[in-house]
Design a protein around this motif. Structure first.
Motif, PDB file in Angstrom:
ATOM      1  N   LEU A   1      70.826   9.354  49.935  1.00 31.63           N
ATOM      2  CA  LEU A   1      71.013   8.661  51.381  1.00 31.63           C
ATOM      3  C   LEU A   1      70.378  10.226  52.077  1.00 31.63           C
ATOM      4  O   LEU A   1      69.430  10.160  52.992  1.00 31.63           O
ATOM      5  N   ALA A   2      70.436  11.599  51.890  1.00 30.43           N
ATOM      6  CA  ALA A   2      69.144  12.409  52.052  1.00 30.43           C
ATOM      7  C   ALA A   2      67.382  12.398  51.749  1.00 30.43           C
ATOM      8  O   ALA A   2      66.772  12.777  52.386  1.00 30.43           O
TER       9      ALA A   2
ATOM     10  N   TYR B   1      75.952  12.773  55.604  1.00 29.09           N
ATOM     11  CA  TYR B   1      74.830  11.660  55.678  1.00 29.09           C
ATOM     12  C   TYR B   1      75.750  10.734  56.429  1.00 29.09           C
ATOM     13  O   TYR B   1      76.449  10.331  55.734  1.00 29.09           O
TER      14      TYR B   1
ATOM     15  N   GLN C   1      67.650   9.862  54.986  1.00 26.94           N
ATOM     16  CA  GLN C   1      67.942  10.797  57.043  1.00 26.94           C
ATOM     17  C   GLN C   1      67.165  11.900  56.541  1.00 26.94           C
ATOM     18  O   GLN C   1      68.334  13.033  56.397  1.00 26.94           O
TER      19      GLN C   1
ATOM     20  N   LEU D   1      68.680  14.339  59.497  1.00 30.68           N
ATOM     21  CA  LEU D   1      70.443  14.739  59.858  1.00 30.68           C
ATOM     22  C   LEU D   1      71.002  15.726  59.660  1.00 30.68           C
ATOM     23  O   LEU D   1      71.419  16.242  60.535  1.00 30.68           O
ATOM     24  N   ALA D   2      70.312  16.983  59.031  1.00 29.17           N
ATOM     25  CA  ALA D   2      71.265  17.650  58.235  1.00 29.17           C
ATOM     26  C   ALA D   2      70.847  19.162  58.677  1.00 29.17           C
ATOM     27  O   ALA D   2      70.944  20.240  58.460  1.00 29.17           O
TER      28      ALA D   2
ATOM     29  N   THR E   1      79.753  13.113  52.133  1.00 23.42           N
ATOM     30  CA  THR E   1      78.252  13.745  52.593  1.00 23.42           C
ATOM     31  C   THR E   1      77.971  14.346  53.513  1.00 23.42           C
ATOM     32  O   THR E   1      79.172  13.381  54.870  1.00 23.42           O
TER      33      THR E   1
ATOM     34  N   ARG F   1      82.908  11.889  55.905  1.00 23.15           N
ATOM     35  CA  ARG F   1      82.448  11.261  54.948  1.00 23.15           C
ATOM     36  C   ARG F   1      82.390  12.277  53.487  1.00 23.15           C
ATOM     37  O   ARG F   1      82.995  13.863  53.840  1.00 23.15           O
TER      38      ARG F   1
ATOM     39  N   GLN G   1      82.475  14.263  61.573  1.00 22.08           N
ATOM     40  CA  GLN G   1      81.487  14.302  62.375  1.00 22.08           C
ATOM     41  C   GLN G   1      82.828  14.012  63.491  1.00 22.08           C
ATOM     42  O   GLN G   1      83.461  13.606  63.857  1.00 22.08           O
TER      43      GLN G   1
ATOM     44  N   TRP H   1      74.648  11.587  48.076  1.00 19.69           N
ATOM     45  CA  TRP H   1      73.684  12.665  48.428  1.00 19.69           C
ATOM     46  C   TRP H   1      72.438  12.445  48.724  1.00 19.69           C
ATOM     47  O   TRP H   1      71.567  12.673  49.850  1.00 19.69           O
TER      48      TRP H   1
END
Length: 378
Positions: free
Chosen positions: A217-218, A360, A221, A224-225, A358, A356, A316, A214
């Motif tokens: 990737l955070a 992301y 990106q 994204l969230a 997470t 997913r 998603q 997490w």
């Protein structure tokens, strides 16, 4: 015929030379093979000065970590099932021990078994020893017919009494049986404690993998969230359909097209979800109860919705033509979310569905096995 033969040879040699030059020399009509292929499951890398190949390496590393997470999750599920089975067997053994010996301390500690803390060892029973008075069978005084003074004269024989046999009574047999059952209960409780300890270790490893994934990737990106400013929700979502099992397919009247990890020219590496081929405007529904954590648009996924479910996974729904939910909204299984479409990098109308670890991109898992674990078979 003989005069044309050298011309044909020269013509063939010229064609071969032109093909070699076209293959090895750059030109305006020969595309760079390293150029990224548009992928409806991967938007372009975020514009942070990060090279595209570095973002690709991050996604490859994230895929490995996601696979490790799934292995840890499977191990955790197996250990949890074992703990539940041992807990049931332990309670049954303790109940049998209490039935055979109500006065023996064979019960577990007061209250429910600690979960997930290890259960304490059973501290009861008498280790197979009888609990009655031992003085009757093992006297400590001398027999009454043995004289206390030493006689004079020739020795006389002293009669010896026959040893007293220890009677085997029904109470002794019952006590022995109860002690055996209590020992089995203690062994089961000790095994239960070891299994719970291993379960704790597996859960810590799984949680550590997810937190690291997490965080990485955070960092790559960051946008994204959060919802995009130009992606306004539509009308209020409809009521959920009746879902007896609690989980449903994300849409209806579909046929499955590209699956998870499918190769092909449309994806640079692999496909990260399951595509449902449906006409534009087909209702898209939540596969299970959850909370809307993302409503966004404008990237390779087009209009998309991301839900978080109670088991910690995210789903998603991408390439939507319209969205009818808002971030923070709680939805039920089968509740209407949006309408399918072909927004973003899509070659035609369909629903791109991902599961997913997470929220992301880069943490996708195979969606069909995940749905089957929740009772949905496509």
């Amino acid at each position: 015929m003989r005069r044309d033969h050298p011309r044909r040879l020269l013509s063939r040699a010229g064609v071969a030379l032109a093909a070699l030059l076209f293959a090895f020399l750059p030109s305006a009509t020969h595309a760079d093979s390293r150029a990224p292929v548009h992928d409806d499951s991967r938007p372009e890398a975020p514009d942070q000065g990060r090279p595209r190949d570095a973002f690709d390496r991050l996604l490859v590393s994230a895929a490995r970590q996601t696979a490790d997470y799934e292995k840890a999750r499977a191990r955790t599920d197996r250990l949890r099932n074992r703990v539940n089975r041992l807990r049931t067997e332990t309670k049954e053994a303790e109940a049998r021990a209490r039935t055979l010996a109500p006065d023996a301390d064979t019960a577990s500690p007061t209250g429910p078994d600690p979960d997930p803390a290890p259960a304490p060892d059973l501290d009861g029973g008498t280790d197979g020893l009888p609990t009655g008075d031992l003085g009757a069978d093992f006297p400590t005084g001398l027999p009454a017919d043995v004289p206390t003074a030493v006689p004079t004269g020739p020795p006389t024989a002293v009669p010896t009494a026959a040893p007293t046999a220890v009677p085997t009574t029904a109470s002794t047999a019952a006590s022995t049986a109860a002690s055996g059952v209590a020992a089995d209960a203690r062994a089961l409780r000790a095994e239960l404690g070891q299994a719970v300890t291993r379960l704790h270790a597996a859960e810590r490893r799984r949680t550590g993998i997810r937190r690291r994934l997490w965080r990485e990737l955070a960092a790559a990106q960051p946008g994204l969230a959060r919802p995009a400013a130009d992606c306004a929700p539509g009308r209020r979502s409809r009521r959920p359909h009746h879902a007896p099992s609690g989980w449903v397919a994300p849409t209806s009247d579909y046929w499955l097209s590209a699956g998870y990890a499918a190769p092909g020219g449309h994806w640079r590496h692999r496909h990260t979800g399951q595509d449902f081929a449906v006409p534009t405007g087909t209702p898209v529904q939540a596969v299970g109860p959850g909370t809307v954590v993302l409503v966004s648009c404008g990237d390779g996924f087009g209009n998309q919705v991301v839900l978080r479910h109670r088991d910690g996974y995210f789903t998603q729904y991408a390439h939507l033509s319209r969205i009818d939910v808002r971030p923070g909204q709680r939805v039920a299984a089968g509740q209407y979310l949006a309408a399918s479409g072909a927004t973003g990098n899509a070659t035609g109308p369909h629903l791109h569905f991902e599961v997913r670890v997470t929220p992301y991109l880069g943490s996708a898992v195979p969606p069909l096995p995940w749905l089957r674990r929740h009772g949905v078979r496509l």
